[in-house]
Design a protein around this motif. Structure first.
Motif, PDB file in Angstrom:
ATOM      1  N   THR A 124       0.817  -1.098  -0.063  1.00 39.23           N
ATOM      2  CA  THR A 124      -0.028  -0.083  -0.156  1.00 39.23           C
ATOM      3  C   THR A 124       0.670   1.395  -0.098  1.00 39.23           C
ATOM      4  OG1 THR A 124      -1.639  -1.130   1.221  1.00 39.23           O
ATOM      5  CG2 THR A 124      -1.942   1.119   1.153  1.00 39.23           C
ATOM      6  N   ALA A 125       2.191   1.180   0.834  1.00 39.53           N
ATOM      7  CA  ALA A 125       2.740   2.440   0.810  1.00 39.53           C
ATOM      8  C   ALA A 125       3.565   2.756  -0.749  1.00 39.53           C
ATOM      9  CB  ALA A 125       3.960   2.149   1.972  1.00 39.53           C
ATOM     10  N   GLU A 128       0.818   3.876  -2.938  1.00 37.05           N
ATOM     11  CA  GLU A 128       0.124   5.357  -2.778  1.00 37.05           C
ATOM     12  C   GLU A 128       1.303   6.201  -2.252  1.00 37.05           C
ATOM     13  OE1 GLU A 128      -2.908   5.312   0.054  1.00 37.05           O
ATOM     14  OE2 GLU A 128      -4.188   3.481  -1.045  1.00 37.05           O
ATOM     15  N   ASN A 129       2.511   6.043  -2.750  1.00 36.25           N
ATOM     16  CA  ASN A 129       3.661   6.819  -2.451  1.00 36.25           C
ATOM     17  C   ASN A 129       3.750   7.354  -1.016  1.00 36.25           C
ATOM     18  OD1 ASN A 129       4.622   6.635  -5.083  1.00 36.25           O
ATOM     19  ND2 ASN A 129       2.969   8.323  -5.708  1.00 36.25           N
ATOM     20  N   TRP A 130       3.679   6.352  -0.202  1.00 38.66           N
ATOM     21  CA  TRP A 130       3.928   6.811   1.273  1.00 38.66           C
ATOM     22  C   TRP A 130       5.292   6.887   1.497  1.00 38.66           C
ATOM     23  CZ3 TRP A 130      -0.047   3.113   4.234  1.00 38.66           C
ATOM     24  CH2 TRP A 130      -1.397   3.413   3.728  1.00 38.66           C
ATOM     25  N   LEU A 132       7.493   5.383   4.453  1.00 44.45           N
ATOM     26  CA  LEU A 132       7.739   4.887   5.682  1.00 44.45           C
ATOM     27  C   LEU A 132       9.046   5.079   6.390  1.00 44.45           C
ATOM     28  CD1 LEU A 132       6.309   1.179   4.693  1.00 44.45           C
ATOM     29  CD2 LEU A 132       4.838   3.024   5.725  1.00 44.45           C
TER      30      LEU A 132
END
Length: 167
Positions: A124-125, A128-130, A132
């Motif tokens: 998911t990161a 969605e370009n998170w 971490l």
């Protein structure tokens, strides 16, 4: 192949290169863990016992990384969907290797679920370009740097009650 990064190609492609990348990082982590174990915990005597302790940690860690990579990319190719469930399956495969290493089904099941959940968060990161783990962008400093204050607590001028000439 040494400059190849995991996400240079789409999921499901170049599986061998991706296994090499993940195994390389797992091997580096395994070297650190095994060195800590050898120096601080197990204290093996002799070359054979030391090599055995290194293999005891390196083998499963590299196996977990390879199992994750192969499973996630194979699931991508079989399912033809690029979603979080591929990474969940990869995490479950890693958990089974960990459970086999510890020879315990009681350990394997929660580790499978935990690594699967971590895999879903990572996917998911990525999607969605998170960020971490943020990158540290401060200026590089070395231990020899004279311009860096290495003290733990800064001096407070009001607390200084001495002068250069006093005894």
């Amino acid at each position: 192949m040494l400059s190849y990064k995991y996400y240079d190609t789409p999921e499901g492609h170049d599986i061998f290169k991706k296994v090499f990348v993940t195994s390389k990082y797992a091997g580096m982590a395994g070297l650190g863990v095994a060195t800590f174990d050898v120096l601080m915990y197990s204290h093996p005597k002799g070359l054979f016992n030391t090599a055995y302790r290194y293999a005891f940690f390196l083998g499963p860690m590299v196996g977990m990384a390879a199992a994750f990579t192969v499973t996630a990319n194979t699931a991508q190719n079989i399912r033809e969907k690029n979603d979080v469930w591929n990474y969940f399956l990869g995490g479950v495969a890693s958990g089974t290797v960990f459970g086999a290493w510890k020879k315990s089904l009681v350990v394997a099941v929660p580790v499978c679920l935990a690594l699967g959940a971590i895999g879903m968060i990572k996917k998911t990161a990525i999607d969605e370009n998170w960020i971490l783990v943020p990158e540290i962008t401060s200026a590089p400093k070395s231990i020899k740097s004279v311009h860096h204050d290495w003290t733990l607590v800064k001096d407070v001028d009001e607390l200084k009650t001495w002068t250069a000439g006093s005894k």
